[in-house]
Scaffold this motif. Sequence first.
Motif, mmCIF file in Angstrom:
data_model
loop_
_atom_site.group_PDB
_atom_site.id
_atom_site.type_symbol
_atom_site.label_atom_id
_atom_site.label_comp_id
_atom_site.label_asym_id
_atom_site.label_seq_id
_atom_site.Cartn_x
_atom_site.Cartn_y
_atom_site.Cartn_z
ATOM 1 N N VAL A 122 41.196 40.101 19.766
ATOM 2 C CA VAL A 122 39.849 39.792 19.646
ATOM 3 C C VAL A 122 39.334 40.578 21.423
ATOM 4 C CG1 VAL A 122 39.792 38.348 18.291
ATOM 5 C CG2 VAL A 122 38.720 38.245 19.864
ATOM 6 N N ASP A 123 38.216 41.501 21.123
ATOM 7 C CA ASP A 123 37.002 41.126 22.404
ATOM 8 C C ASP A 123 35.881 40.052 22.155
ATOM 9 O OD1 ASP A 123 38.590 43.824 23.043
ATOM 10 O OD2 ASP A 123 36.622 45.064 21.861
ATOM 11 N N ALA A 124 36.813 39.460 22.980
ATOM 12 C CA ALA A 124 36.148 37.885 22.698
ATOM 13 C C ALA A 124 34.880 38.057 23.454
ATOM 14 C CB ALA A 124 36.965 36.509 23.340
ATOM 15 N N TYR A 148 35.356 40.305 27.343
ATOM 16 C CA TYR A 148 36.479 40.726 27.401
ATOM 17 C C TYR A 148 37.377 40.850 26.407
ATOM 18 C CZ TYR A 148 34.749 36.625 30.911
ATOM 19 O OH TYR A 148 34.640 35.820 31.216
ATOM 20 N N LYS A 149 38.141 42.232 26.820
ATOM 21 C CA LYS A 149 38.862 42.505 25.800
ATOM 22 C C LYS A 149 39.959 42.786 25.328
ATOM 23 C CE LYS A 149 35.371 45.585 26.215
ATOM 24 N NZ LYS A 149 34.440 46.066 24.624
ATOM 25 N N ASN A 150 40.783 42.811 23.947
ATOM 26 C CA ASN A 150 41.631 42.431 23.776
ATOM 27 C C ASN A 150 42.572 41.093 23.708
ATOM 28 O OD1 ASN A 150 44.038 43.844 22.563
ATOM 29 N ND2 ASN A 150 45.089 44.813 24.642
ATOM 30 N N MET A 151 42.119 40.341 24.037
ATOM 31 C CA MET A 151 42.088 38.928 24.175
ATOM 32 C C MET A 151 42.929 38.299 23.301
ATOM 33 S SD MET A 151 39.875 35.590 24.538
ATOM 34 C CE MET A 151 41.001 33.797 24.517
ATOM 35 N N GLU A 167 46.147 44.543 33.544
ATOM 36 C CA GLU A 167 44.988 44.621 31.948
ATOM 37 C C GLU A 167 44.082 43.710 32.396
ATOM 38 O OE1 GLU A 167 44.725 44.634 27.015
ATOM 39 O OE2 GLU A 167 46.614 44.852 28.029
ATOM 40 N N TYR A 168 44.317 41.970 33.108
ATOM 41 C CA TYR A 168 43.485 41.459 32.357
ATOM 42 C C TYR A 168 42.931 40.450 33.986
ATOM 43 C CZ TYR A 168 45.267 41.291 27.767
ATOM 44 O OH TYR A 168 46.096 41.275 26.166
ATOM 45 N N PHE A 169 43.382 41.212 34.673
ATOM 46 C CA PHE A 169 43.276 40.556 36.395
ATOM 47 C C PHE A 169 42.600 41.253 36.722
ATOM 48 C CE2 PHE A 169 47.788 39.823 34.980
ATOM 49 C CZ PHE A 169 47.848 38.237 34.465
ATOM 50 N N ALA A 170 42.432 42.872 36.620
ATOM 51 C CA ALA A 170 41.510 43.773 37.630
ATOM 52 C C ALA A 170 40.101 43.858 36.934
ATOM 53 C CB ALA A 170 42.826 44.916 37.293
#
Length: 800
Positions: free
Chosen positions: A209-211, A216-219, A391-394
């Motif tokens: 989901v996009d939380a 927060y995309k693609n969580m 993806e999740y860090f940048a």
Amino acid sequence: MSRPTLAVRARSVLCLLLAVVLAPSLAAQITVRGGDLQVSVDASGQLSAFRRITTQRDHLAPGQPAPLLKVVNGNQRLAPTGMAVRRSRGGALLTLTFTTINARVDVEVQEKPTHLLLIVRRAEPAAAVHAIIWGPYPTTIRTTIGEIIGVVRDGETALGLQVLNAKTLGGALPNDEGSTWARGIAATATPFGSTIQAYAINRDRERRVDAWGGVYKNMPVAPIPGETVVGSAIALFASKASETFDRLERIALAEKLPRPTIDGVWFPKTRLYGRSYMISSFSEAEADEMIAYAKRSGLYSLYHEGPFKSWGHFVLDETQFPNGRAGLRQVVAKAKAAGLHLGVHTLTNFINTNDPYVTPVPDDRLSVTGTSTLIRDISATQTEIEVASPEYFAPVKDNTLFTVKIGKELIQYRAVSDAAPHRLLDVQRGAFGTTPSAHAAGATVGKLFDHPYKVFFPNFAMQREVATNLATFLNETGVDHIDFDGHEGALASGQGDYDLAVFAEDVLRQTKHDLINGTSISKTFYWHIGSYYNWGEPWYGGFNESMQQYRIDNQALFDRNYMPHMLGWYLLTEQTTLPEMEWMLARAAGYSAGFAMVARPRALRANPNSGVLLDAIREWENARTSGAFSDAQRALLKDPANEFHLEKTGEGAWELSRMLLSPVFTRERVERQPGEPTSTTWRMEQTWAEQPLQFRLTVTGKSGVVRKIVLQLDRFAPITIPGELAAGESVVYDGSAELRVYDALGKPKARHTLTVTTPRLSAGVHDVVMDSEFVGDEPPVVQVQFKGRGAGEVVRRRLR
């Protein structure tokens, strides 16, 4: 073989007839009734009538789709393609078919004295049913739309949809996360009238989901075993509009919904509904002092604004409570003996970085926005870490602590390299007191979900433990008043609004005593849990500046949704005056709204008018909550341009005086001949009786300053205002020995003691002379307005 006798044949026919009558019937359409509501559903699973029985008016909007229930599969929102009905005593089982995905949903309908109960009993195949939507049900009602509570009404009729458990959310599935930043979407206005709707998500499946409302995309979101759409339940009802509140209570009782009570009475029907309370910060040693202040003010609760050293385990700050929970429990007992409730402030599921969930060994259940893996082994001292995906860090936006978790180590990083190989740069090993360690290639690297308040969050399973921790704290201390501030933090699990509902319900059900509670965000199921909604903060300006329009706008929202009127927080400072306090108290009386008064020990000790201010709060609140003000008076009290004074004259009686205002007198820079006087002269007619001089001087414009301001009335001793006033600033004189200067936001800026005695002004015409210097290319304008107290009118208590 002998033939059956006539009697035997008769008995056989009778048995057959009874079987037909008593057996569940199969039909293709149905009409059901619950309370004052009659609903018809046709063979395709669409509503064909939504009728209030008493008036015999059908409120179903013509020409609009009205599915009893939709199924969501991926991007498809599917209406039923057919329906079978199995009638039973007091209800029916409706089997809706969805041929596109070869699915079916069984909905049980129960006809109750106050409402229709609808429950999903089966949804198969479960893997194909990603979510369900109740409705939307289109109605012709358009006058008042209760977007939070899910009730629409006109002057005669109310139609409502109530969600009956945490898994059932108000709205029509706004996104895959199942969340909305809107105040409410259980009812919406439309060109044809309105719709009411609810939904539930199948959470027993891996999801992405996009939380946090899409931030927060693609969580990745882990499944919750067994938490499907089965069990989702709603109540549909119709009632006389004026009886809606009572109907809501009866439905809540019938369906055993969570509900806050005081001594067994539903909170909305207690004397505390919409009442005001005091917020403060105090230690065990200061508790007696603050209890006395709160008692004098007449406010019902003393609420500590920050007693915790850390959230998560709810560890008390030992500098305030050296005796820990036992010490706080003693404070609670003292407050109770004084007739007060005792509250504490926390931020729901926020977890401080000094909490045991984080340090020295981080909990594996801390929420992550996503993960990657280590490309190669790293040592315990390595300062660059190569990961498979950035993806999740940048992302930098909404990334506060830049923290990852590898094993039992937390690591902070400054940035991510722009190109492959993707590396976390300038890392700080063993962050937040964790232990630096070596990690092998392939280890999971999780980006922790954080917040600008410099906190982390739990995943869903851990959040339920945090709720238990909070309930345990409440049980051990006896604290009976909290706010679910930062309630939106529950979105960090990726489970959307469902998690907000679960957290609040977990705390309420596990607390062993009555619990008064508020929230920072409105949700449909929480309506049944919450005691009040108190929004508006005092940090951005003075009493009449800080978020004032926002506070007023909320009152209409509260009206639409059967919520108590509240005006938010206000701040009593060392410099707060009686006119400022009464300005706010008049607004509260006008809107019949409660508030929270932030009053800290230091400010109360330093303000010479503390006793007068607390007494004013008590008397205004007593008058407001006893129904002393008429509708006409309340209309005047709402207007922020009006000022009032209230004086107690006897038991249950007060004198209300309106402050009368002169016209606004204006002074601008005007070029004069050399030697010509630069002053401005006005003639002010005072329409009120003799009393001390009072005025407000305001500097308006975009830039520039005014200085050397002198004001003189009737050739009496001139009043000199020291220093400079910039555009937007003001000076207030209330007849005392001080001039008070306020900045452009209405915050106190300075105080000046007068060196002259100001005159008492009698009714009639007065000469006013003002002089000043203007500085700036576009000099500002000075405006002066005089005021005085008008004749009073007696108001009396009408409610007890």
